[in-house]
Design a protein around this motif. Structure first.
Motif, PDB file in Angstrom:
ATOM      1  N   ALA A   1       0.825  -1.211   0.000  1.00 28.34           N
ATOM      2  CA  ALA A   1       0.000   0.000   0.000  1.00 28.34           C
ATOM      3  C   ALA A   1       0.861   1.265   0.000  1.00 28.34           C
ATOM      4  O   ALA A   1       0.449   2.300  -0.542  1.00 28.34           O
ATOM      5  N   GLU A   2       2.054   1.187   0.609  1.00 26.24           N
ATOM      6  CA  GLU A   2       2.915   2.363   0.726  1.00 26.24           C
ATOM      7  C   GLU A   2       4.015   2.401  -0.327  1.00 26.24           C
ATOM      8  O   GLU A   2       4.863   3.298  -0.301  1.00 26.24           O
ATOM      9  N   MET A   3       3.986   1.438  -1.259  1.00 23.48           N
ATOM     10  CA  MET A   3       5.091   1.313  -2.209  1.00 23.48           C
ATOM     11  C   MET A   3       5.333   2.588  -3.018  1.00 23.48           C
ATOM     12  O   MET A   3       6.468   3.060  -3.150  1.00 23.48           O
ATOM     13  N   LEU A   4       4.290   3.173  -3.569  1.00 25.22           N
ATOM     14  CA  LEU A   4       4.464   4.320  -4.456  1.00 25.22           C
ATOM     15  C   LEU A   4       4.455   5.660  -3.729  1.00 25.22           C
ATOM     16  O   LEU A   4       4.987   6.654  -4.246  1.00 25.22           O
ATOM     17  N   ASP A   5       3.844   5.671  -2.548  1.00 25.69           N
ATOM     18  CA  ASP A   5       3.691   6.959  -1.848  1.00 25.69           C
ATOM     19  C   ASP A   5       3.676   6.701  -0.350  1.00 25.69           C
ATOM     20  O   ASP A   5       2.679   6.264   0.215  1.00 25.69           O
ATOM     21  N   TRP A   6       4.797   6.987   0.304  1.00 27.95           N
ATOM     22  CA  TRP A   6       4.890   6.758   1.751  1.00 27.95           C
ATOM     23  C   TRP A   6       4.313   7.968   2.477  1.00 27.95           C
ATOM     24  O   TRP A   6       4.867   9.075   2.409  1.00 27.95           O
ATOM     25  N   HIS A   7       3.197   7.770   3.150  1.00 27.26           N
ATOM     26  CA  HIS A   7       2.577   8.759   4.031  1.00 27.26           C
ATOM     27  C   HIS A   7       2.403  10.131   3.370  1.00 27.26           C
ATOM     28  O   HIS A   7       2.644  11.179   3.996  1.00 27.26           O
ATOM     29  N   GLY A   8       2.011  10.112   2.099  1.00 26.07           N
ATOM     30  CA  GLY A   8       1.760  11.372   1.413  1.00 26.07           C
ATOM     31  C   GLY A   8       2.995  12.124   0.969  1.00 26.07           C
ATOM     32  O   GLY A   8       2.902  13.276   0.532  1.00 26.07           O
TER      33      GLY A   8
END
Length: 358
Positions: free
Chosen positions: A24-31
């Motif tokens: 879920a965080e692969m492309l975008d870590w915490h915005g």
């Protein structure tokens, strides 16, 4: 679809919630708009990951304040050379050989000074830890090195010797975080991540502060524990993604109730498999009862001509990577923290089926 259970000794199974979170965080870590793999290791995003990962590990193992936690590269095998670089410095060290990995540690350390093998179970086929009373310890040794769980041979320590003032250095690669430990009893704890923590490439070192001033002047800065500790493990670019995954594993472990809670699950899983092996002559495990590993369980078929059929049938059932290490043969089930008890139940059920059929 067949449920897959991965019994690999390492790289090994990871908790499914950890993999889903990483996905879920692969492309975008915490915005941030970036993957963790793309971040500067000195940027505020990654330094926050590193700080939380260390804090969670300290919480899980109750690491005392006078110990440094390092996130290094090269795995545990690199530490075989890095340890004597940091601790030997013209002295001599004691090593105990209880399996293939501690034997390798001796071979790698020999290039750096006087290494004394003070106890070994090799003559007995690495089936136990020699009684502490037989260890020929040197009270002036720079350190005492042990491997507290032998991944290949399935031998696990059930206690520690009295080493006096000699710091104990322990390779815990394959069972760290599987049970509570008293960190204060060790000078150094280290382990490769790819068994019970995260992906290959990361090595965690926990070192007592008073041992940081012993390094040989020939120790390269990147291998010098003191230099790394003074630079938050970032004298060079650390294995950032491995640290991130380790942090997710630590969070998952805390959610399970910590190492005390996961130990109870590990005991249940190991007992389930060992009890079945012991109930029949069809399968064999030769490790001394008090030194049987909870994480790595090797076993043999009494009729080894059936090995290929056993492995083929296991794979068809979704039970993967059960082949024993090439050094010892047979089978091996690695049942780390992330292996659910359903996986061990499925393995035992298959073993029962296979026995009835043969």
């Amino acid at each position: 679809m067949t449920t897959i259970y991965n019994f690999s000794a390492g790289p090994a199974v990871l908790p499914k919630p950890v993999l889903e979170r990483a996905q879920a965080e692969m492309l975008d870590w915490h915005g941030s708009g970036m993957s963790v793999m793309e971040m500067s290791h000195r940027g505020k995003e990654f330094t926050s990951i590193l700080a939380k990962t260390e804090a969670d590990l300290r919480k899980l193992l109750d690491v005392p304040n006078n110990y440094k936690v390092l996130f290094l590269q090269g795995g545990a095998i690199a530490e075989n050379a890095i340890i004597p670089m940091n601790l030997l410095n013209g002295g001599a060290a004691d090593y105990v050989v209880t399996g293939s990995w501690s034997k390798r540690s001796v071979e790698d350390a020999n290039a750096y000074g006087k290494i004394n093998v003070v106890a070994s179970s090799e003559a007995d086929g690495f089936t136990h830890v020699p009684a502490f009373s037989t260890w020929k310890l040197n009270k002036d040794a720079a350190y005492l090195h042990i491997c507290t769980n032998e991944t290949i041979n399935g031998v696990e320590f059930d206690g520690l010797p009295d080493a006096g003032d000699v710091p104990i250095v322990a390779d815990m690669s394959s069972h760290i975080l599987s049970r509570p430990i008293d960190v204060s009893k060790y000078g150094v704890i280290y382990g490769g991540a790819q068994k019970n923590i995260g992906p290959a490439g990361l090595c965690i070192v926990i070192v007592r502060e008073d041992l940081l001033d012993r390094a040989s002047p020939l120790t390269p800065a990147v291998f010098n524990w003191k230099t790394q500790s003074e630079n938050q493990s970032m004298i060079n670019t650390p294995p950032t993604y491995g640290i991130y995954i380790a942090g997710l594993v630590f969070e998952w472990l805390l959610e399970q109730g910590g190492v005390s809670a996961i130990e109870q699950v590990n005991i249940q899983k190991a007992n389930l498999l060992y009890d079945y092996i012991d109930s029949t002559d069809f399968y064999i495990n030769n490790i001394a009862l008090h030194n049987r590993s909870r994480m790595n369980i090797p076993f043999f078929l009494a009729d080894e001509s059936l090995n290929d059929a056993f492995l083929k049938g296991a794979e068809a059932k979704g039970l993967l990577q059960l082949k024993g290490h090439r050094m010892v043969g047979g089978m091996r089930a690695s049942i780390y923290n992330a292996m659910p008890i359903e996986g061990v139940q499925a393995l035992v059920s298959y073993m029962q089926e296979f026995e009835k059929a043969h």
